[in-house]
Design a protein around this motif. Structure first.
Motif, PDB file in Angstrom:
ATOM      1  N   GLY A 136       0.973  -1.301   0.027  1.00  0.00           N
ATOM      2  CA  GLY A 136      -0.080  -0.009   0.013  1.00  0.00           C
ATOM      3  C   GLY A 136       0.616   1.211  -0.201  1.00  0.00           C
ATOM      4  O   GLY A 136       0.576   2.324  -0.271  1.00  0.00           O
ATOM      5  N   HIS A 137       2.124   0.999   0.308  1.00  0.00           N
ATOM      6  CA  HIS A 137       2.985   2.082   0.088  1.00  0.00           C
ATOM      7  C   HIS A 137       3.542   2.740  -1.003  1.00  0.00           C
ATOM      8  O   HIS A 137       3.654   2.274  -2.317  1.00  0.00           O
ATOM      9  CB  HIS A 137       4.662   2.333   1.583  1.00  0.00           C
ATOM     10  CG  HIS A 137       4.280   2.382   2.675  1.00  0.00           C
ATOM     11  ND1 HIS A 137       3.080   2.902   3.280  1.00  0.00           N
ATOM     12  CD2 HIS A 137       4.014   1.094   3.607  1.00  0.00           C
ATOM     13  CE1 HIS A 137       3.613   2.842   5.000  1.00  0.00           C
ATOM     14  NE2 HIS A 137       3.761   1.529   4.551  1.00  0.00           N
ATOM     15  N   ARG A 138       3.942   3.638  -1.722  1.00  0.00           N
ATOM     16  CA  ARG A 138       4.087   4.152  -3.039  1.00  0.00           C
ATOM     17  C   ARG A 138       5.153   3.360  -2.745  1.00  0.00           C
ATOM     18  O   ARG A 138       6.443   2.915  -2.263  1.00  0.00           O
ATOM     19  CB  ARG A 138       4.644   5.913  -2.773  1.00  0.00           C
ATOM     20  CG  ARG A 138       4.819   6.236  -3.914  1.00  0.00           C
ATOM     21  CD  ARG A 138       3.932   7.921  -4.009  1.00  0.00           C
ATOM     22  NE  ARG A 138       2.929   8.266  -4.297  1.00  0.00           N
ATOM     23  CZ  ARG A 138       3.002   9.215  -3.775  1.00  0.00           C
ATOM     24  NH1 ARG A 138       3.669   9.605  -2.697  1.00  0.00           N
ATOM     25  NH2 ARG A 138       1.235   9.648  -3.094  1.00  0.00           N
ATOM     26  N   ALA A 139       4.863   2.963  -4.950  1.00  0.00           N
ATOM     27  CA  ALA A 139       6.250   2.496  -5.351  1.00  0.00           C
ATOM     28  C   ALA A 139       7.849   3.080  -4.930  1.00  0.00           C
ATOM     29  O   ALA A 139       7.460   4.566  -5.773  1.00  0.00           O
ATOM     30  CB  ALA A 139       6.488   1.652  -6.623  1.00  0.00           C
ATOM     31  N   LYS A 140       8.788   2.834  -4.791  1.00  0.00           N
ATOM     32  CA  LYS A 140       9.864   3.538  -5.062  1.00  0.00           C
ATOM     33  C   LYS A 140      10.241   3.993  -5.720  1.00  0.00           C
ATOM     34  O   LYS A 140      11.404   5.168  -6.053  1.00  0.00           O
ATOM     35  CB  LYS A 140      10.809   3.249  -3.977  1.00  0.00           C
ATOM     36  CG  LYS A 140      10.403   3.047  -1.913  1.00  0.00           C
ATOM     37  CD  LYS A 140      11.253   2.904  -1.481  1.00  0.00           C
ATOM     38  CE  LYS A 140      11.212   2.525  -0.421  1.00  0.00           C
ATOM     39  NZ  LYS A 140      12.261   2.492   1.397  1.00  0.00           N
TER      40      LYS A 140
END
Length: 312
Positions: A136-140
């Motif tokens: 769910g976190h932004r893709a680096k």
């Protein structure tokens, strides 16, 4: 979204381009998600970089559900997107092209949200989706690059932001922009083709990050690229990363060009003074890439207009 906006969105035709190479399980999932979009695609173009027989058999089994472009050899992601965008221009009359790798999983409303934004700001160069990883976190690897690089785009921010560039993970381009700027550069092979192409589009019209359009990038790990940390099996890829960057940084304004060159220099010296595994090979790869980049002048190709080859 109002009924009027839905109607307007349905009037706009969109072709999706997916580039794949020997990742059949991911490809199947990617296609299934695209086929479930609330806003149906006009064309689903799958460019196969000469994958093994199992991928070919699956794609051929889909029949007219997709446009299957099988290439005789692997010409990299850059070459795959070049062929897919060419087909979009020469063989369709669609208004927009939506580019992604085979590990991109769109949501049912991803395309609708992009088209809604396009209705509000029709004069855009590109529209970038909000790319998330499996947690769910932004893709680096796909973090938004705002015009002011000191600005950080919050993970839960709801406001669109103008960008310098974006990656080929569910990014939308207008047909008229593609006709002006040409095709992605095949000679890039891998890495940087999306940055160069979106920056090229951004010089025609502003590009935007659209947070309402979320997609999943199903990478193995949520990490960015780093020659310092990457293992030996990926070292040779960095030749393309640094060579290609040496090309496209020359197209930037003086400040961004200087900043990019300084960053390359800092990365080299950081590696030089490090105790990284395979340090000598990594340094040699960087030096070779930087030298090659000084003399790298790839040709930008342009597609023919729709049916122009038939004289229509």
């Amino acid at each position: 979204m109002t009924v009027q906006t839905q109607s307007q969105a349905k009037e706009r035709k969109v072709a999706a381009v997916v580039v794949t190479y020997n990742r059949l399980a991911l490809l199947k999932e990617c296609i299934a998600h695209l086929q479930q979009e609330d806003l149906p695609l006009s064309h689903l173009i799958v460019v196969d970089n000469a994958s093994d027989a199992d991928t070919q058999d699956y794609l051929e089994s889909l029949g007219d559900q997709i446009v299957y472009l099988r290439l005789p050899e692997n010409i990299g992601g850059a070459g795959g997107f070049n062929r897919g965008v060419r087909y979009f221009i020469e063989e369709t009359q669609d208004d927009f092209v939506w580019l992604m790798d085979d590990d991109t999983m769109v949501q049912r409303d991803s395309l609708t949200e992009l088209i809604n934004f396009a209705q509000q700001k029709p004069d855009f160069g590109f529209l970038a989706s909000d790319v998330r990883w499996t947690d769910g976190h932004r893709a680096k690897m796909n973090a938004p690059a705002p015009m002011n690089r000191l600005q950080k785009v919050p993970e839960e921010g709801a406001q669109p932001v103008q960008l310098q560039s974006a990656t080929f993970v569910a990014i939308l381009f207008r047909r008229t922009v593609v006709e002006k700027i040409g095709l992605p550069i095949t000679d890039f092979f891998i890495w940087g083709d999306d940055i160069e192409y979106s920056e090229r589009a951004g010089r025609i019209a502003p590009g935007y990050f659209v947070p309402a359009a979320r997609v999943l990038h199903k990478m193995k790990a949520n990490t960015g690229s780093s020659i310092l940390k990457d293992g030996p099996d990926r070292i040779q890829r960095y030749f393309y990363a640094y060579r290609n960057k040496m090309y496209y940084l020359k197209k930037r304004d003086w400040y961004r060009r200087y900043r990019a060159r300084l960053r390359i220099s800092l990365e080299y010296w950081q590696l030089f003074f490090s105790k990284a595994d395979h340090r000598a090979e990594k340094l040699a790869t960087m030096r070779k890439a930087i030298r090659a980049g000084r003399h790298f002048h790839p040709k930008i190709e342009y597609a023919n207009h729709y049916n122009s080859k038939d004289g229509k």
